[in-house]
Structure formats: C-alpha cells, structure tokens
Design an enzyme around this catalytic site. Structure first.
Site, PDB file in Angstrom:
ATOM      1  N   ASN A 287      71.781  57.623  75.256  1.00 38.23           N
ATOM      2  CA  ASN A 287      73.115  57.389  75.787  1.00 38.23           C
ATOM      3  C   ASN A 287      73.323  58.228  77.049  1.00 38.23           C
ATOM      4  OD1 ASN A 287      75.800  56.974  76.313  1.00 38.23           O
ATOM      5  ND2 ASN A 287      76.527  57.462  74.273  1.00 38.23           N
ATOM      6  N   ASP A 288      73.495  59.527  76.867  1.00 38.19           N
ATOM      7  CA  ASP A 288      73.835  60.379  78.003  1.00 38.19           C
ATOM      8  C   ASP A 288      72.814  60.325  79.131  1.00 38.19           C
ATOM      9  OD1 ASP A 288      76.083  61.188  76.601  1.00 38.19           O
ATOM     10  OD2 ASP A 288      74.991  62.807  75.611  1.00 38.19           O
TER      11      ASP A 288
END
Lengths: 103, 471
Positions: free
Chosen positions: B400-401
């Site tokens: 995600n990040d």
C-alpha cells in the site's frame, strides 16, 4: 619498539571495516535477509572467548562464577552459530534454480 | 600458556584464516549461485576458529572438554530446532532473537574476562590493564544494549508487545541520566574502586535498561531499520571483545558485521526517506492513525475477480507489486499459480519489489523464493520503475504505502519524499486489498481514487485463487 596490541588490532579493525564496506555493497539486495542471518552466525565467533574462559584452571569464587557465566555464553553463541548458518542455508536452498521442471 | 601443539604465530594465522573465510561467506552473497558455497565457507571458518581454540586450551582435561561439548550441544540443538521451525514470514523475529543472543554472549564473555582476567592474559602485576578494562566496559555496554533492544524488537515483531511507539515522558532526560551514571561508574572502576564487581553489575543493568528505553519509542514501521541497527551493534560488541581477547577472528568479524548492519540501516533509511537520527529518536508510526479521519467521498471503482481476469488476459505485460500483506494472507503460492497461467498465455510477468516491502531488508525476496518464484523475474525498485509506463497492468497485492503517489506530490504527507513504485503510470492498476482502509503507516492512498485503478476488495489469497479460476 613493538607496537601496542591496541594499535595493532585497531589497524586490522579499520581495514576490516573497509573490506566490510565494499563486500557488503556487492551483496545483491535479494539476499539481504540471508546476509543478516549469516552475519549473526559469524559474529558468534565470540564463542572462542567463552571456550578460553571455560578452559582455564581457575580457583576461588570469581573463578567459579566466571566458568558458569562462560558456560552460558557458550550456549548462547552456539544457538547463534547453528541457528544462523542453518537458517541461512534453508533460505539459500529456496534460491536454487528450478531445473527439475521438465521431469 | 599455549599448549605444545601450536605456536602463538600459527594460532594467530589460523584465526586470520577464519576471518578470511567469513569475508568470503559474505562475498558469496553477491549472487544466488555462489551464496551456498559462501555459507559453507562461513561454517568452515567457524570450525577453524573453534578447533584452534580447543587445541590451545590450558585445561584440556576430559571433564572440562565434556562440559564444553555439553554447552555447544545444548545451544546447537536449540539453534538447529529454531532454524528448521521458523516460518519465512517470521524471519525478522528470528534475526532479532539471534541478535539478542549475540549481544548477551558479548556481555557474558566480558564478565568472564573481568572475573578471571588471568585466563585471558589481561593482568599486569595483579591489575587489569586500563585499556583492557575500557574494552570490557564498552563490550558490556554495547552488548547489553543489543540484548535488551533486540528482545524488545522481538516482542514487537512477534506481536507480544504493541508495535506502536511507547513514548515515556522525559524519556530523553531519563536516558541521558542513565548514561551519565554509567559514565561515572566506569570512571570509578578505572580509577580503581574496590567495589568494582558491584559497579560492573550496576553498569550491566543500567545498559540493559538503556537498550530498553532506546527501542520502546520506535514504531513498527521503523522495525526494518531497528533490526539492521541492532545487527550492527552486535557486530561492534563482538569486535570490542576481540580487542580484549586480542583475537584476530573476532576483530575482523566484528568489523564486517558492524559495517554490514550499518549499510543495511542506511539502505532502509533511504528507502523510507527517514533520517537515521529520526528513526533512533523514535515516535514514527502513530501520525495520522489517531488523527481526524476525514470521511472519503471520492468515487472508487470496485471490480470482481472476473473483471480482473479479463483485464489480465488481455494484457501483454503485467508487473506484480507484492507487499507484506500478501505474505500475511499466505497468498504467495496462489499468486504464483495465477502468474504461471498468465505466462503460459505468453504474457510477460515480472515482480517489482520495494526495499521495505517486507519487514526487514530483502524479506520479500525470501518469501517469493519460498513460493518458487524464479529470481530472474524479480526486479528492484530502481531497475523497474521506468517500466511501469509501458506496462498494461500493475497488480498490487498486499502493498500500500510503497505505491502511494502522495510520497511524490503531497509535502504534508508523512511519507513525502519516500521513493515509491510508480504503479500509477501503468495503463491499469489492479489493487488487491481487504478493505478501503489505511496502510501500515496510517496514511490514505490517492491511488484508490484514480480513474485507471480498479480495487479488488477481498483476501489476497482468495482473490488470486478466484482470478486463477476464471482465467
């Protein structure tokens, strides 16, 4: 006259840092995890210190405590040696090229 | 004090040889082909160091040798058991545990040397030489910090302790206070206090406390750096003990391990755009998570496994972006099956790995290797980032990040400046995620709301199985 042990081992230490610097940068990022586990294993060469302490003819309370303490150091260092090398080997086995596919 | 077998020079040369073998062990890791030979060389180096030490034993009585073998057998059995048992997802904990053992060994060996200095040839006229004393104190200090720090890291990684940073009030004051007491105690020992065994114990305990205080304020997201830093410390602790024992193998190895850990910490810091100093100061990982949760109202395109299968089948090149979430869901094998099916259809599939995709340096590579993904298909961030613009599909699974465009565009984002995988440049982004929640660092991801993004909301394993089925 003779150089002091501190300077002697200090020189080797400094040079080894440089060797380490170049050797570690040459490690492929894909193998950084095995690098960490194998460095754990080799730093456990501190086991020689434990063995030396175990193997002296000592007497007195301090001598006995010293032996007990080094016995535990021996155990911890052995965990590192066996655990570190074997888990590294286990990981590296996974990186083997899969040639048996056609069989 | 040396036995008749070996001269001092021969002994030192053999320790040097074992140091050289350790260098070659690390050198071997420059490619997967040579890595296994390297590991065997490392084992040989250890065997040489061990044999030389045994041959030089002062007291080589049978009872003593049995005791030594017993100690090694106990440790060996535990180590072997751990190495066979540990899951690849748990490697960070394993390394943290091994780091703690290394730190503890250094502390114990320093204690042994302090209690029987004659055994190590440290005594001059009944006194321990000042230089040796300083080395032992440093060894205790660094070793103890490594030990307690690694134990905390282990507990956090294993989930036995909350991974969020624990911020004590006045923690810097407390740490500085403890450090000052350690300095005073060391000074008292060096000027020859008669209570020095007590002082030695006080220093050991305070150093342990300091290690604890240093690691508890560091959040889960920074753990890859912490493990590398502690790895480095354990090396330096060994090197310091090497000075005390005048042992070449220890000095060389300690320097190697110390620089290895330091380089890995540097690489991890760069990958997260965090300064080394700010990681050590701690506190990262709570920002945003507790703050105001702005309700997101932008539209999101949500797709099914069938939609994803259709898009993938019609692509000619696909880049997979795996993250730790994939490993947690144990989706590696289902993902590999899906990829194999796509490859059979002549589609080019590669993997893109961010340096912090796992929980420690190189972790994701090991997880993929475990699932039999050929390492030739795996590319690092810098190698593959420009390829996203040409790719038809970027398939983000469990990451995600590391894909968040805010790292480039939003100066207010906590991850601003972090190098990311530029998946948004692909024609289509398929994003597998359990829900539309925030990532590990607690930050919303703009990627979800882009027009070319399709969210596949399901468990990573189930989603890849479903896609496989409909391909």
């Amino acid at each position: 006259m003779d150089i002091s042990p501190l300077v002697y081992y200090g020189s080797i230490f400094v040079l080894a840092i440089f060797v380490g610097y170049y050797v570690v940068w040459s490690v492929t990022p894909a193998l950084h995890t095995p690098l960490m586990s194998v460095t754990n294993a080799i730093s456990a060469v501190i086991i020689v210190g434990a063995i030396i302490a175990m193997g002296t003819e000592s007497s007195g309370t301090a001598g006995t405590i010293s032996k007990v303490v080094s016995f535990f150091a021996l155990i911890f260092a052995s965990i590192n040696i066996f655990g570190g090398f074997l888990v590294t080997q286990r990981m590296l086995e996974m990186y083997k090229k899969k040639v048996k596919k056609d069989v | 004090m040396f036995s008749d077998f070996m001269s001092v020079d021969l002994t030192a040369s053999l320790y040097l040889l074992s140091g050289v073998f350790f260098i070659l062990a690390i050198r071997g890791l420059s490619s997967p082909e040579t890595a296994r030979i390297g590991n065997y060389l490392g084992m040989s180096g250890m065997l040489i160091a061990f044999t030389v030490t045994i041959l030089n034993l002062e007291d080589n009585s049978l009872s003593n040798l049995i005791l030594i073998v017993a100690g090694i057998s106990i440790g060996g059995l535990i180590g072997t058991f751990l190495s066979k048992k540990v899951a690849m997802t748990d490697m960070p904990q394993m390394v943290a545990a091994l780091n703690s053992m290394g730190g503890m060994s250094a502390v114990l060996v320093a204690w042994a040397a302090f209690l029987s200095p004659a055994a190590f040839g440290l005594e001059i006229n009944g006194y321990i030489a000042t230089a040796s004393m300083v080395e032992m104190l440093l060894g205790i200090f660094v070793g103890a910090i490594t030990f307690s720090g690694s134990v905390i890291a282990f507990l956090k990684l294993q989930g036995l302790m909350k991974s969020a940073p624990v911020i004590l009030p006045l923690r810097h004051v407390i740490s500085i206070g403890i450090f000052s007491i350690i300095l005073v105690c060391s000074y008292l020992i060096l000027i020859g206090s008669q209570y020095d065994q007590v002082l030695f114990l006080v220093i050991s305990i305070l150093s342990l406390a300091l290690g604890l205080l240093l690691i508890i304020p560091i959040g889960g997201a920074d753990m890859p750096v912490v493990i590398a830093v502690l790895n480095s410390y354990s090396g330096f602790a060994a090197a310091i003990i090497g000075f005390t024992l005048n042992n070449l193998a220890l000095v060389i190895t300690g320097a190697l391990v110390g620089s290895s850990g330091a380089i890995l910490s540097y690489i991890m810091c760069v990958a997260m755009n965090r300064s080394f100093f700010s990681v050590i100061m701690g506190g990262f990982g709570d920002e945003g998570a507790g703050g105001e949760q702005v309700k997101e109202t932008r539209p999101v395109k949500i797709g099914s496994a069938d939609d994803a299968a259709f898009i993938l089948k019609n692509a000619s090149s696909v880049i997979i972006v795996p993250g730790y979430g994939m490993a947690v869901a144990r989706a590696q094998n289902s993902l590999k099956e899906m990829v194999d099916k796509l490859k059979e259809m002549g589609i080019k599939v590669t993997y893109a790995i961010h340096p912090v995709a796992g929980r420690m340096p190189g972790h994701m590579n090991v997880l993929l290797a475990e699932a039999d993904v050929p390492y030739d298909d795996i590319y690092e961030l810098t190698e593959i980032n420009s390829d996203f613009a040409q790719a038809d599909v970027a398939f983000v699974i469990g990451a995600n990040d590391v894909t968040n465009p805010a790292a480039k565009s939003d100066p207010n984002s906590p991850i601003f400046g972090m190098p990311i995988l530029e998946v948004e440049n692909a024609k289509t982004v398929l994003f597998v995620k359990r829900s539309l929640g925030i990532g590990y660092a607690g930050i919303d991801n703009d990627l979800f709301y882009q027009e070319n993004t399709m969210m596949l909301l399901d468990d990573a394993k189930k989603m890849s199985e479903d896609i496989s089925a409909s391909i």
